[in-house]
Motif scaffolding. Structure first.
Motif, mmCIF file in Angstrom:
data_model
loop_
_atom_site.group_PDB
_atom_site.id
_atom_site.type_symbol
_atom_site.label_atom_id
_atom_site.label_comp_id
_atom_site.label_asym_id
_atom_site.label_seq_id
_atom_site.Cartn_x
_atom_site.Cartn_y
_atom_site.Cartn_z
ATOM 1 N N GLY A 175 0.836 -1.204 0.000
ATOM 2 C CA GLY A 175 0.000 0.000 0.000
ATOM 3 C C GLY A 175 0.862 1.242 0.000
ATOM 4 O O GLY A 175 2.085 1.179 0.197
ATOM 5 N N PRO A 176 0.243 2.416 -0.201
ATOM 6 C CA PRO A 176 1.016 3.664 -0.302
ATOM 7 C C PRO A 176 1.544 4.182 1.029
ATOM 8 O O PRO A 176 2.538 4.915 1.069
ATOM 9 C CB PRO A 176 0.009 4.647 -0.907
ATOM 10 N N ASP A 177 0.874 3.849 2.112
ATOM 11 C CA ASP A 177 1.282 4.363 3.421
ATOM 12 C C ASP A 177 2.264 3.401 4.089
ATOM 13 O O ASP A 177 2.154 2.177 3.932
ATOM 14 C CB ASP A 177 0.058 4.547 4.326
ATOM 15 N N PRO A 178 3.210 3.943 4.851
ATOM 16 C CA PRO A 178 4.192 3.064 5.502
ATOM 17 C C PRO A 178 3.557 2.245 6.608
ATOM 18 O O PRO A 178 2.535 2.622 7.194
ATOM 19 C CB PRO A 178 5.208 4.062 6.075
ATOM 20 N N ASN A 179 4.149 1.093 6.892
ATOM 21 C CA ASN A 179 3.757 0.320 8.063
ATOM 22 C C ASN A 179 4.264 1.033 9.309
ATOM 23 O O ASN A 179 5.347 1.626 9.309
ATOM 24 C CB ASN A 179 4.357 -1.085 8.014
ATOM 25 N N VAL A 180 3.467 0.968 10.368
ATOM 26 C CA VAL A 180 3.845 1.551 11.646
ATOM 27 C C VAL A 180 3.918 0.428 12.682
ATOM 28 O O VAL A 180 2.963 -0.341 12.834
ATOM 29 C CB VAL A 180 2.826 2.613 12.106
ATOM 30 N N PHE A 181 5.049 0.330 13.356
ATOM 31 C CA PHE A 181 5.224 -0.678 14.387
ATOM 32 C C PHE A 181 5.564 0.036 15.698
ATOM 33 O O PHE A 181 6.487 0.848 15.738
ATOM 34 C CB PHE A 181 6.331 -1.659 14.016
ATOM 35 N N THR A 182 4.798 -0.254 16.748
ATOM 36 C CA THR A 182 4.957 0.457 18.012
ATOM 37 C C THR A 182 5.667 -0.397 19.054
ATOM 38 O O THR A 182 5.664 -1.628 18.994
ATOM 39 C CB THR A 182 3.588 0.869 18.575
ATOM 40 N N LYS A 183 6.237 0.293 20.021
ATOM 41 C CA LYS A 183 6.858 -0.409 21.152
ATOM 42 C C LYS A 183 5.814 -1.215 21.908
ATOM 43 O O LYS A 183 6.089 -2.325 22.383
ATOM 44 C CB LYS A 183 7.528 0.591 22.091
ATOM 45 N N ALA A 184 4.597 -0.670 22.003
ATOM 46 C CA ALA A 184 3.521 -1.394 22.690
ATOM 47 C C ALA A 184 3.221 -2.712 21.992
ATOM 48 O O ALA A 184 2.951 -3.733 22.650
ATOM 49 C CB ALA A 184 2.259 -0.524 22.750
ATOM 50 N N LEU A 185 3.253 -2.725 20.650
ATOM 51 C CA LEU A 185 3.014 -3.958 19.903
ATOM 52 C C LEU A 185 4.086 -4.996 20.219
ATOM 53 O O LEU A 185 3.771 -6.177 20.448
ATOM 54 C CB LEU A 185 2.995 -3.659 18.404
ATOM 55 N N PHE A 186 5.347 -4.582 20.255
ATOM 56 C CA PHE A 186 6.438 -5.509 20.561
ATOM 57 C C PHE A 186 6.336 -6.020 22.004
ATOM 58 O O PHE A 186 6.473 -7.222 22.250
ATOM 59 C CB PHE A 186 7.793 -4.836 20.338
ATOM 60 N N ASP A 187 6.098 -5.108 22.943
ATOM 61 C CA ASP A 187 6.011 -5.520 24.347
ATOM 62 C C ASP A 187 4.844 -6.479 24.561
ATOM 63 O O ASP A 187 4.974 -7.488 25.271
ATOM 64 C CB ASP A 187 5.850 -4.294 25.250
ATOM 65 N N ASP A 188 3.709 -6.166 23.959
ATOM 66 C CA ASP A 188 2.527 -7.011 24.122
ATOM 67 C C ASP A 188 2.698 -8.353 23.417
ATOM 68 O O ASP A 188 2.162 -9.367 23.878
ATOM 69 C CB ASP A 188 1.296 -6.282 23.573
ATOM 70 N N GLY A 189 3.450 -8.364 22.318
ATOM 71 C CA GLY A 189 3.673 -9.615 21.601
ATOM 72 C C GLY A 189 4.309 -10.674 22.488
ATOM 73 O O GLY A 189 3.985 -11.867 22.384
ATOM 74 N N ARG A 190 5.199 -10.242 23.381
ATOM 75 C CA ARG A 190 5.841 -11.198 24.294
ATOM 76 C C ARG A 190 4.821 -11.855 25.219
ATOM 77 O O ARG A 190 4.965 -13.004 25.610
ATOM 78 C CB ARG A 190 6.916 -10.495 25.120
ATOM 79 N N LYS A 191 3.781 -11.117 25.575
ATOM 80 C CA LYS A 191 2.752 -11.645 26.477
ATOM 81 C C LYS A 191 1.837 -12.641 25.770
ATOM 82 O O LYS A 191 1.095 -13.366 26.432
ATOM 83 C CB LYS A 191 1.913 -10.500 27.043
ATOM 84 N N ASN A 192 1.867 -12.652 24.454
ATOM 85 C CA ASN A 192 0.968 -13.506 23.684
ATOM 86 C C ASN A 192 1.718 -14.601 22.920
ATOM 87 O O ASN A 192 1.189 -15.165 21.967
ATOM 88 C CB ASN A 192 0.156 -12.654 22.703
ATOM 89 N N ARG A 193 2.914 -14.921 23.358
ATOM 90 C CA ARG A 193 3.706 -15.936 22.667
ATOM 91 C C ARG A 193 2.972 -17.272 22.635
ATOM 92 O O ARG A 193 2.337 -17.674 23.615
ATOM 93 C CB ARG A 193 5.050 -16.122 23.357
ATOM 94 N N VAL A 194 3.071 -17.949 21.506
ATOM 95 C CA VAL A 194 2.508 -19.299 21.400
ATOM 96 C C VAL A 194 3.572 -20.329 21.037
ATOM 97 O O VAL A 194 3.356 -21.526 21.223
ATOM 98 C CB VAL A 194 1.353 -19.359 20.364
ATOM 99 N N LEU A 195 4.715 -19.872 20.533
ATOM 100 C CA LEU A 195 5.766 -20.803 20.126
ATOM 101 C C LEU A 195 6.746 -21.088 21.269
ATOM 102 O O LEU A 195 7.929 -21.312 21.047
ATOM 103 C CB LEU A 195 6.513 -20.257 18.907
#
Length: 265
Positions: A175-195
């Motif tokens: 798409g034309p707009d850049p992807n945005v990745f936040t610190k909150a997304l990374f921090d929360d990702g650790r809480k939702n690990r499945v592997l």
């Protein structure tokens, strides 16, 4: 074939309420004995994409219920994309699932939607209603993508931006707009690990993965298989398949997987 009904569902409390856009096609008499189909889209995708549309059309021809929706900050839903996390989008997915579906459902998760589908199964099984999931069809699934696929590749500038600004941006071919990745997304990702252990789905799983996927390496799908203890796991590798898997032949494979799983449920 009846058109799906459009509606909105408010999720969250007080100042954190998000208005989630939903398209629900109810089952008719012909499909009353079939499990419903629930579409879970990917990061920055929406429910009007070609795979979701094709899935809904197929369900309609069989009289099968089909549910689509947009996460907050996506498509027609309200809320801020930058506030999005796996936990937040999981909460919305479960709320929509609880409100709009009855009986067994097949979860069809694309990319990040595959991660959310796996977390939904874990949550539903913890509630004692794991039998609500009749199966999972996972398309280029990206479980734990923030920790496993992105963090090792972060540049020093990106790491600094996450710490100082709370986010970083990068261009995307989708798409034309850049992807945005936040610190909150990374921090929360650790809480939702499945592997980090076995993922007992209690239901059949069919993974469809392109081997030319630039975003989710096909070996990531193999790793996911290693965490699924069920014997009823199918992995389809498409040698020239990309991440979207939106070509006619790719969509045909996805529809066939859902149809087979529906018949065997």
């Amino acid at each position: 074939m009846t058109e799906p009904d459009a509606s909105k569902l408010d999720v969250g409390k007080d100042n954190d309420v998000r208005s989630i856009a939903v398209l629900m096609r109810k089952a008719n008499q012909a499909g009353a004995g079939l499990p419903g189909v629930v579409w879970l889209g990917g990061y920055r995708s929406d429910m009007s994409g070609s795979k979701a549309e094709a899935l809904c059309r197929q369900a309609g021809t069989r009289g099968q219920a089909c549910l689509r929706f947009d996460y907050s900050g996506h498509g027609a839903s309200g809320g801020s994309f930058r506030e999005g996390t796996i936990s937040r989008w999981l909460e919305e997915s479960l709320a929509v699932f609880d409100h709009y579906t009855d009986g067994p459902q097949i979860l069809v998760g694309s990319s990040m939607g595959g991660w959310i589908a796996l977390r939904m199964v874990q949550t539903l099984r913890a509630r004692g209603v794991g039998n609500r999931v009749a199966g999972l069809v996972l398309i280029a699934p990206a479980p734990d993508f923030t920790l496993e696929l992105m963090e090792p590749e972060l540049t020093d500038a990106q790491r600094q931006a996450l710490e100082s600004n709370g986010f970083y941006e990068e261009p995307t071919p989708y798409g034309p707009d850049p992807n945005v990745f936040t610190k909150a997304l990374f921090d929360d990702g650790r809480k939702n690990r499945v592997l980090d252990g076995l993922i007992d789905t209690g239901a059949p799983v069919h993974i469809i993965q392109g081997m030319a996927d630039p975003d989710v390496p096909w070996r990531h799908a193999l790793r996911l298989v290693e965490h699924l203890p069920s014997d009823n796991v199918t992995l389809t590798l498409i040698r020239d398949g990309d991440h979207r898997l939106s070509r006619d032949q790719d969509i045909a494979r996805i529809l066939a997987a859902v149809e087979t799983m529906s018949a065997e449920a």
